[in-house]
Design a protein around this motif. Sequence first.
Motif, PDB file in Angstrom:
ATOM      1  N   THR A 108       0.831  -1.213   0.000  1.00  0.00           N
ATOM      2  CA  THR A 108       0.000   0.000   0.000  1.00  0.00           C
ATOM      3  C   THR A 108       0.860   1.257   0.000  1.00  0.00           C
ATOM      4  N   GLU A 109       1.918   1.259   0.831  1.00  0.00           N
ATOM      5  CA  GLU A 109       2.799   2.431   0.906  1.00  0.00           C
ATOM      6  C   GLU A 109       3.515   2.668  -0.417  1.00  0.00           C
ATOM      7  N   ALA A 110       3.984   1.599  -1.049  1.00  0.00           N
ATOM      8  CA  ALA A 110       4.672   1.734  -2.337  1.00  0.00           C
ATOM      9  C   ALA A 110       3.723   2.291  -3.399  1.00  0.00           C
ATOM     10  N   GLY A 111       2.501   1.762  -3.440  1.00  0.00           N
ATOM     11  CA  GLY A 111       1.521   2.253  -4.405  1.00  0.00           C
ATOM     12  C   GLY A 111       1.167   3.706  -4.185  1.00  0.00           C
ATOM     13  N   ALA A 112       1.025   4.102  -2.908  1.00  0.00           N
ATOM     14  CA  ALA A 112       0.685   5.489  -2.584  1.00  0.00           C
ATOM     15  C   ALA A 112       1.796   6.448  -3.029  1.00  0.00           C
ATOM     16  N   PHE A 149      15.572  10.946  -6.863  1.00  0.00           N
ATOM     17  CA  PHE A 149      15.118  10.845  -5.468  1.00  0.00           C
ATOM     18  C   PHE A 149      13.815  10.071  -5.379  1.00  0.00           C
ATOM     19  N   GLU A 150      12.851  10.380  -6.279  1.00  0.00           N
ATOM     20  CA  GLU A 150      11.558   9.694  -6.258  1.00  0.00           C
ATOM     21  C   GLU A 150      11.723   8.202  -6.578  1.00  0.00           C
ATOM     22  N   ALA A 151      12.611   7.899  -7.547  1.00  0.00           N
ATOM     23  CA  ALA A 151      12.851   6.496  -7.903  1.00  0.00           C
ATOM     24  C   ALA A 151      13.481   5.740  -6.731  1.00  0.00           C
ATOM     25  N   GLU A 152      14.450   6.372  -6.040  1.00  0.00           N
ATOM     26  CA  GLU A 152      15.104   5.725  -4.902  1.00  0.00           C
ATOM     27  C   GLU A 152      14.124   5.534  -3.742  1.00  0.00           C
ATOM     28  N   ARG A 153      13.238   6.542  -3.535  1.00  0.00           N
ATOM     29  CA  ARG A 153      12.258   6.417  -2.449  1.00  0.00           C
ATOM     30  C   ARG A 153      11.267   5.280  -2.746  1.00  0.00           C
ATOM     31  N   TYR A 154      10.859   5.209  -4.009  1.00  0.00           N
ATOM     32  CA  TYR A 154       9.942   4.137  -4.406  1.00  0.00           C
ATOM     33  C   TYR A 154      10.632   2.778  -4.256  1.00  0.00           C
ATOM     34  N   ASP A 155      11.923   2.726  -4.616  1.00  0.00           N
ATOM     35  CA  ASP A 155      12.682   1.474  -4.501  1.00  0.00           C
ATOM     36  C   ASP A 155      12.805   1.041  -3.045  1.00  0.00           C
ATOM     37  N   LYS A 156      12.882   2.012  -2.130  1.00  0.00           N
ATOM     38  CA  LYS A 156      12.980   1.686  -0.701  1.00  0.00           C
ATOM     39  C   LYS A 156      11.710   0.980  -0.227  1.00  0.00           C
ATOM     40  N   TYR A 157      10.556   1.477  -0.679  1.00  0.00           N
ATOM     41  CA  TYR A 157       9.293   0.837  -0.287  1.00  0.00           C
ATOM     42  C   TYR A 157       9.145  -0.535  -0.948  1.00  0.00           C
ATOM     43  N   LEU A 158       9.658  -0.654  -2.190  1.00  0.00           N
ATOM     44  CA  LEU A 158       9.630  -1.962  -2.848  1.00  0.00           C
ATOM     45  C   LEU A 158      10.531  -2.954  -2.121  1.00  0.00           C
ATOM     46  N   LYS A 159      11.633  -2.456  -1.562  1.00  0.00           N
ATOM     47  CA  LYS A 159      12.531  -3.336  -0.811  1.00  0.00           C
ATOM     48  C   LYS A 159      11.825  -3.856   0.448  1.00  0.00           C
TER      49      LYS A 159
END
Length: 410
Positions: free
Chosen positions: A6-10, A30-40
């Motif tokens: 849910t957090e990654a999708g948001a 930055f946005e790609a790295e933040r999204y990757d963190k939630y995917l991790k």
Amino acid sequence: MNKADTEAGAKAIDSLINYETVKYFNNEKFEAERYDKYLKNYEVASLKTTTSLALLNWGQNAIFSVGLTSIMYMASKEIIAGNMTIGDLVMVNSLLFQLSLPLNFLGSVYREVRQSLIDMQTMFGLLNLSSKVQNKLNAPLLKVTSAESEIKFNDVHFEYVKGQKILDGLTFTVPSGKKVAIVGGSGSGKSTIVRLLYRFYDPDQGSISLNNQDVLNVDINSLRKSIGVVPQDCVLFHDTVYHNIQYGNLHKSPEEVYQAARMAEIHDTINNRFPNKYNTQVGERGLKLSGGEKQRIAIARTILKDPSIIIYDEATSSLDTITEQNILLALKRVTQGRTTVVIAHRLSTVVDADEILVLQHGRVAERGTHYSLLANPNSIYTDLWQKQNIVLEENNNELMGDEDNSKSVC
């Protein structure tokens, strides 16, 4: 795992909707790295889920295999000893296999049951939440008309965060059919007045009434049907221009939609500039339109609603001077005989108001007409008026200076 998903999708949706801001400040990485963190986080949780299920299945199979081997060995010894027959061995083997099927079934169901319990807990948590703003039981409908729609704030106190007062004993009255402007610096509580009147929030102290009816005691839907708001930040649906205007009243006919667009000075623009005219898609949150076009569509939407009370929260802040004057004339015709509240930063747009309220520190510091307030050279309103005019003059002088410099260079 669900929470991480849910957090990654948001975060992905938030970045995509505000892609212009991301591009403006070169923050794609930055946005790609933040999204990757939630995917991790999702990956770690998913691996834990898969590992636990694999361990469960392995444990079941290990127990079953060891048990089957042991019992077959024991049954074979009993056959050699003459205590059992080969048929008994087959029966024992069949019984064990029949036992293993429910065990495998329980192993696969375990994850589903556990996930369902988590979802049920979340659901019950949502059901236990209650809104602070609620209808009273059997609340009567609000009774207002354009001729009888007086707004009254009486000693209203309100704060978003405990200890930080936004409104501190605010008291004023907007008579029926009159136009009252509310001005003041940022943070003085102008937009909060709209939220309280619309019952997005309830005041901490004091009362708000429409036509001598306390807004806390009337039906919320009838209250909101009686008030039309043109917000400062106009958010449009990812749909056609026609749908966004008709959204003010979905029962109105196409001709009434076109008439509202004419009054908002957007009809000709739609027919001449938009590729599919009224069927043109406006994009996510109206990103395909300019700020002025979005604001005019929002005005048309409110006109179509045809409310008894109209509130303009910086309704012309994104418009050029010519369009602004045309819309102000149109709004003057629309608001004729209606109770109108105008929240403005540009004081030139509220010169014709029947009364102007100057807010400071959450209360009315000054009140009067444009000219009566200017008559006092020491008033807050006079200071605001002079500062705005000084800024305009400085901008004009800079423009004239730039033109003179360009001529001398030539």
